[in-house]
Scaffold this motif. Structure first.
Motif, PDB file in Angstrom:
ATOM      1  N   ILE A  82       0.837  -0.964   0.044  1.00 45.68           N
ATOM      2  CA  ILE A  82      -0.090  -0.084   0.037  1.00 45.68           C
ATOM      3  C   ILE A  82       1.132   1.110  -0.005  1.00 45.68           C
ATOM      4  O   ILE A  82       1.904   1.435   0.808  1.00 45.68           O
ATOM      5  CB  ILE A  82      -0.923   0.054   1.420  1.00 45.68           C
ATOM      6  CG1 ILE A  82      -1.734  -1.096   1.246  1.00 45.68           C
ATOM      7  CG2 ILE A  82      -1.894   1.321   1.221  1.00 45.68           C
ATOM      8  CD1 ILE A  82      -2.329  -1.655   2.593  1.00 45.68           C
ATOM      9  N   ILE A  83       0.663   2.093  -1.024  1.00 43.17           N
ATOM     10  CA  ILE A  83       1.469   3.297  -0.913  1.00 43.17           C
ATOM     11  C   ILE A  83       0.604   4.463  -0.716  1.00 43.17           C
ATOM     12  O   ILE A  83      -0.507   4.703  -1.253  1.00 43.17           O
ATOM     13  CB  ILE A  83       1.986   3.504  -2.707  1.00 43.17           C
ATOM     14  CG1 ILE A  83       2.925   2.310  -2.830  1.00 43.17           C
ATOM     15  CG2 ILE A  83       2.950   4.728  -2.609  1.00 43.17           C
ATOM     16  CD1 ILE A  83       2.256   1.189  -3.812  1.00 43.17           C
ATOM     17  N   VAL A  84       1.164   5.220   0.266  1.00 39.82           N
ATOM     18  CA  VAL A  84       0.348   6.560   0.920  1.00 39.82           C
ATOM     19  C   VAL A  84       1.123   7.860   0.584  1.00 39.82           C
ATOM     20  O   VAL A  84       2.148   7.771   1.246  1.00 39.82           O
ATOM     21  CB  VAL A  84       0.097   6.027   2.222  1.00 39.82           C
ATOM     22  CG1 VAL A  84      -0.770   7.341   2.859  1.00 39.82           C
ATOM     23  CG2 VAL A  84      -0.785   4.808   2.308  1.00 39.82           C
ATOM     24  N   ASN A  85       0.634   8.695  -0.018  1.00 41.65           N
ATOM     25  CA  ASN A  85       1.437  10.020  -0.116  1.00 41.65           C
ATOM     26  C   ASN A  85       0.782  10.842   0.948  1.00 41.65           C
ATOM     27  O   ASN A  85      -0.431  11.095   0.919  1.00 41.65           O
ATOM     28  CB  ASN A  85       1.218  10.395  -1.539  1.00 41.65           C
ATOM     29  CG  ASN A  85       2.122  11.603  -1.637  1.00 41.65           C
ATOM     30  OD1 ASN A  85       3.013  12.048  -1.015  1.00 41.65           O
ATOM     31  ND2 ASN A  85       2.155  12.117  -3.052  1.00 41.65           N
ATOM     32  N   SER A  86       1.748  11.279   1.565  1.00 42.35           N
ATOM     33  CA  SER A  86       1.644  12.127   2.881  1.00 42.35           C
ATOM     34  C   SER A  86       2.542  13.057   3.125  1.00 42.35           C
ATOM     35  O   SER A  86       2.770  13.734   2.227  1.00 42.35           O
ATOM     36  CB  SER A  86       1.177  11.318   4.237  1.00 42.35           C
ATOM     37  OG  SER A  86       0.691  11.962   5.179  1.00 42.35           O
ATOM     38  N   ASP A  87       2.966  13.020   4.275  1.00 39.37           N
ATOM     39  CA  ASP A  87       4.397  13.777   4.668  1.00 39.37           C
ATOM     40  C   ASP A  87       5.603  12.956   4.332  1.00 39.37           C
ATOM     41  O   ASP A  87       6.303  12.668   4.976  1.00 39.37           O
ATOM     42  CB  ASP A  87       4.444  14.258   6.096  1.00 39.37           C
ATOM     43  CG  ASP A  87       4.511  12.786   6.992  1.00 39.37           C
ATOM     44  OD1 ASP A  87       3.552  12.053   6.863  1.00 39.37           O
ATOM     45  OD2 ASP A  87       5.216  12.565   7.755  1.00 39.37           O
TER      46      ASP A  87
END
Length: 404
Positions: free
Chosen positions: A261-266
């Motif tokens: 799972i790839i999550v773009n955040s900080d």
């Protein structure tokens, strides 16, 4: 003295090699790329459609299964009504669907044969603007249209909400019937013509089977927390980041049979399907995420905005760009994938222009085009059935780039 010259030569070779590696990893920024007028793929403008107001969401598909593709896009009229236009193969307006008076036009569209009649329906949502409400919108309604814009079904999702952050049509519970999953602040599931509003909120949304149980999970970014729900909306696990989550994507990066799972955040978080942190990439980028074997070597690459990583999540190359959107596809039929990136030129709070860049799998620039206004959407499609994919953008007009 001879040893000294050998040492100096060795150092120069190392510096030279290091410079090449650095150039491959960081090939430049917007302005250095704009200076390069490159067209290795022979693309130019082959069609421009100006008979429209601003174009927002954009899709191209064969709605009627007649081997002719339609262009489907959203826009606002002079009354700020949110409309879906359908252009036929001759670029004439075939029909127009009234979605609602939403005031922004940036609604997501899904095309799917939801009733199994052999033709694709148009699924989207809109609302009525009301300045007296907290979010400014009321009666947020999901509508299903046929290709003639005849309204087939309508569901009122909420009476006070903003805009769609995610919309999926899929058989989430593997029962042979398709459900609609929509994120508009709260997450809602439409099943058997009934709406179930979950208690969880979403600033971003993704749907996929991440644990290989033949049922799909709902992945939602709730501000700085990623929530993973089962097909019934029950919480399986959650993971906290340190900032607002803008994008979620899933795929098997290392081809081990398990999805990450790839999550773009900080930064960009790589999580296992059980919610464990595999790696965090300390980068700041926007745009879509893809997992694909770009160069055809049997190993996947991870694309995050203008950054490309190998299957072990090591950086291969990047560009320092303010990314608006990303798409991938084999434009030149060489069995290798090209990256198409929209990059913004930002001056203060203004975006005076945008540039389209096409890079090959190795990060080399193949083509660029500077557009004098912002671009809202981009898609790749063989729109004229000539065997080559064209680049289609939506902004103040619709423009098609391809080979003449």
């Amino acid at each position: 003295m001879k040893k000294l010259w050998i040492l100096i030569f060795s150092v120069l070779v190392i510096i030279s090699i290091s410079g090449c590696i650095f150039d491959k990893i960081s090939n430049g920024d917007l302005y250095s790329l704009q200076e390069k007028q490159i067209n290795k793929i022979g693309y130019s403008i082959i069609k421009e459609y100006n008979k429209t107001s601003y174009v927002y969401s954009l899709l191209i598909d064969d709605l009627n299964n007649d081997e002719n593709k339609e262009i489907i896009y959203t826009s606002l009229d002079d009354k700020q009504d949110n409309l879906i236009h359908i252009l036929d193969a001759s670029w004439d307006i075939k029909s127009t669907c009234l979605l609602g008076n939403s005031g922004n036009g940036r609604e997501k569209i899904v095309l799917d044969d939801i009733n199994d009649d052999g033709k694709k329906e148009i699924i989207s949502a809109g609302s009525k603007y009301n300045s007296n409400l907290r979010y400014g919108y009321e009666n947020y309604t999901l509508k299903i249209f046929d290709s003639n814009c005849t309204k087939l079904k309508e569901f009122t999702i909420s009476k006070d909400i903003e805009e769609t952050v995610g919309l999926y049509v899929t058989d989430i519970d593997n029962d042979g019937e398709k459900e609609i999953i929509i994120g508009i602040g709260k997450i809602s599931i439409i099943k058997n013509n009934k709406i179930e509003n979950l208690s969880y909120t979403a600033s971003s949304l993704y749907v996929d089977d991440i644990n290989d149980d033949n049922k799909k999970e709902i992945l939602a970014g709730d501000n700085d927390i990623i929530l993973v729900l089962d097909n019934e909306g029950k919480l399986l696990w959650k993971y906290s980041t340190k900032d607002w989550i803008s994008e979620i994507y899933t795929g098997d990066i290392d081809s081990d049979g398990k999805k990450e799972i790839i999550v773009n955040s900080d930064g960009v978080y790589i999580l296992s399907s059980e919610g464990n942190l595999i790696k965090k990439l300390d980068i700041e980028t926007s745009g879509k995420i893809f997992i694909s074997d770009l160069d055809g070597d049997g190993n996947n690459e991870l694309v995050v905005g203008s950054y490309v990583y190998d299957s072990k999540i090591n950086l291969k190359w990047k560009y320092d760009l303010q990314v608006g959107d990303v798409n991938i596809g084999d434009l030149d039929n060489d069995d290798k994938i090209e990256l198409v990136i929209i990059a913004a030129e930002i001056i203060g709070t203004n975006v005076p222009s945008a540039t389209i860049f096409v890079f090959d799998a190795a990060g080399d620039l193949l083509w660029n085009y500077k557009h004098d206004t912002w671009i809202n959407s981009i898609t790749l499609n063989d729109i004229n059935n000539d065997g080559n994919k064209e680049i289609i953008i939506g902004g103040q007009s619709l423009i098609v780039f391809g080979k003449k």
